[in-house]
Design a protein around this motif. Structure first.
Motif, mmCIF file in Angstrom:
data_model
loop_
_atom_site.group_PDB
_atom_site.id
_atom_site.type_symbol
_atom_site.label_atom_id
_atom_site.label_comp_id
_atom_site.label_asym_id
_atom_site.label_seq_id
_atom_site.Cartn_x
_atom_site.Cartn_y
_atom_site.Cartn_z
ATOM 1 N N ARG A 168 -34.054 -32.447 14.022
ATOM 2 C CA ARG A 168 -32.867 -32.993 14.669
ATOM 3 C C ARG A 168 -32.478 -34.306 14.006
ATOM 4 N N ASP A 193 -18.609 -32.580 20.420
ATOM 5 C CA ASP A 193 -20.016 -32.607 19.981
ATOM 6 C C ASP A 193 -20.828 -33.602 20.797
ATOM 7 N N MET A 222 -28.422 -30.501 15.826
ATOM 8 C CA MET A 222 -29.454 -29.457 15.842
ATOM 9 C C MET A 222 -29.130 -28.326 14.856
ATOM 10 N N SER A 223 -28.204 -28.586 13.917
ATOM 11 C CA SER A 223 -27.752 -27.497 13.036
ATOM 12 C C SER A 223 -28.801 -27.052 12.026
ATOM 13 N N LEU A 272 -21.962 -21.585 14.554
ATOM 14 C CA LEU A 272 -20.970 -22.536 15.060
ATOM 15 C C LEU A 272 -19.579 -21.926 15.103
ATOM 16 N N THR A 320 -20.836 -28.358 21.346
ATOM 17 C CA THR A 320 -21.941 -28.040 20.446
ATOM 18 C C THR A 320 -22.860 -29.250 20.330
ATOM 19 N N HIS A 321 -23.934 -29.059 19.585
ATOM 20 C CA HIS A 321 -24.891 -30.139 19.292
ATOM 21 C C HIS A 321 -25.116 -30.060 17.782
ATOM 22 N N GLY A 328 -23.893 -29.342 9.883
ATOM 23 C CA GLY A 328 -23.075 -28.707 10.919
ATOM 24 C C GLY A 328 -21.606 -29.050 10.740
ATOM 25 N N ASP A 352 -22.463 -24.076 21.881
ATOM 26 C CA ASP A 352 -23.718 -24.795 22.058
ATOM 27 C C ASP A 352 -24.360 -24.929 20.668
ATOM 28 N N SER A 353 -25.611 -25.310 20.558
ATOM 29 C CA SER A 353 -26.186 -25.519 19.220
ATOM 30 C C SER A 353 -26.461 -24.173 18.551
#
Ligand SMILES: [Zn+2]
Length: 386
Positions: free
Chosen positions: A99, A121, A74-75, A333, A70-71, A107, A325-326
């Motif tokens: 971001r 992450d 970018m949540s 998530l 995930t990123h 996140g 991913d994001s």
């Protein structure tokens, strides 16, 4: 109604994965009070516990899944499904003020609420790394991302990254997340930097993640040095030619996986993310190298990148894990939702395989321990995926 604690509860489900061995379908768990008394097939447990109160919990009983890619930073982005070449400028770049640390912490909070088993992450900036390393409720790997397509940037970027890792090592906690490195993709990191990062990671025991073969145009880029990936993304980053980025001339038959293999990068056993647009030779190379793969089915669908060939990778014996991913491309998530989506996407695939991948495959990728649902352990309602 609160169950009577003296009467055993027989919880029945479509898929039971205890964290060990294969999964069972249908499965069941016997719970007495707050303790697990038995797990197994529904028929066996019905016979052994004839007086138990049977409750159907529906779908899946398993330890919480791992979000292996995930990123988190970018949540705070809005989710937006768009074709890949529109999504990058309109969403990733378009919402870039969102971001950062605040998004990453939100996140991490969301993952904690989901009781996530662990996380892989990708971290884009130093303040995010420092904020997430302090989170003791997070386990798994935080991979600092490297992005530098021109070979002349390699020494500077490598030197800075090594210095950062040395500093961050002091911030690692025994129960918190570990450090890792993510060379962004084989086309946005030069051959020189890619090789240095892989060698450094292997020498230092740092895990690696690389986005590979996400969009179909990646193959065209490695075979011709041109196409939409060159024209819409790479050219703006100023390498003279794609040959300069990869240190060799693009040719028919060259793929991003073969390139990484021939560069010696697969020897460091990076986890490869996406792997949607691959050849049978690519799958054989990945299996030979012992690399794990993380698939992000919803993100691939929303960005119109294609469908990961799960049956082919499984047949080759490759370890598969799942990631969201994001939220900007995956929508949430929650890997439980990823598994639900994958069940629709792969109707012929045994759902027990998907659940095992989301739990065990994920723990293998991020190097954490798979909890076991077994006799004598405490029962938690979060084992019911719903
Ligand atoms: Zn990603």
């Amino acid at each position: 109604m609160t169950p009577n604690p003296s009467i055993p509860r027989l919880l029945t489900c479509d898929v039971l994965y205890t964290g060990m061995g294969g999964a069972q379908s249908p499965g069941a768990v016997v719970v007495v009070g707050k303790t697990i008394a038995a797990t197994g097939s529904l028929d066996d447990l019905r016979a052994s516990y004839p007086h138990a109160a049977e409750e159907s919990v529906g779908g899946i009983i398993a330890p919480p899944p791992v979000n292996a890619h995930t990123h988190l930073d970018m949540s705070a982005y809005d989710f937006c499904a768009l074709p890949y070449f529109r999504w990058i400028p309109e969403v990733v770049v378009g919402q870039r003020e969102r971001r950062g640390v605040l998004g990453a912490l939100a996140g991490a909070d969301a993952l904690a609420r989901l009781n996530v088993g662990g996380v892989g992450d990708i971290v884009f900036a130093a303040p995010v790394m420092e904020a997430l390393l302090a989170r003791e409720d997070l386990s798994g790997v935080l991979y600092i991302e490297a992005f530098a397509p021109r070979p002349e940037q390699a020494d500077e970027v490598f030197g800075r990254l090594r210095e950062q890792i040395t500093g961050w090592r002091k911030l690692q906690r025994p129960d918190g997340p570990r450090l890792g490195i993510s060379p962004h993709t084989p086309f946005t990191v030069s051959h020189r930097l890619m090789k240095r990062l892989a060698d450094y990671a292997a020498g230092e025991g740092l895990p690696l993640q690389i986005h590979v073969a996400e969009h179909p145009s990646e193959l065209e880029l490695f075979q011709t040095g041109a196409g939409p990936l060159w024209a819409n993304r790479l050219q703006a980053l100023n390498p003279d030619t794609f040959a300069e980025v990869i240190g060799r001339v693009p040719e028919p038959g060259l793929t991003p996986v073969r390139y990484l293999d021939e560069l010696g990068v697969l020897e460091a056993r990076p986890t490869l993310i996406h792997m949607v647009n691959v050849t049978p030779d690519d799958i054989a190379r990945v299996a030979r190298a012992g690399c794990a793969v993380v698939t992000c089915p919803r993100s691939n669908h929303h960005l119109e990148c294609g469908v990961f060939d799960w049956p082919a990778f499984a047949a080759a014996g490759v370890e598969i894990a799942l990631g969201t991913d994001s939220v900007a491309s995956g929508e949430s998530l929650d890997v439980r939702q990823e598994v639900e989506f994958a069940r629709q996407l792969y109707p012929r695939l045994d759902p027990r395989m998907l659940v095992r991948a989301a739990v065990k495959g994920g723990h293998r990728v991020v190097g954490t321990r798979t909890p076991f649902i077994r006799r004598g352990e405490a029962w938690h309602d979060w084992y019911i995926w719903g």
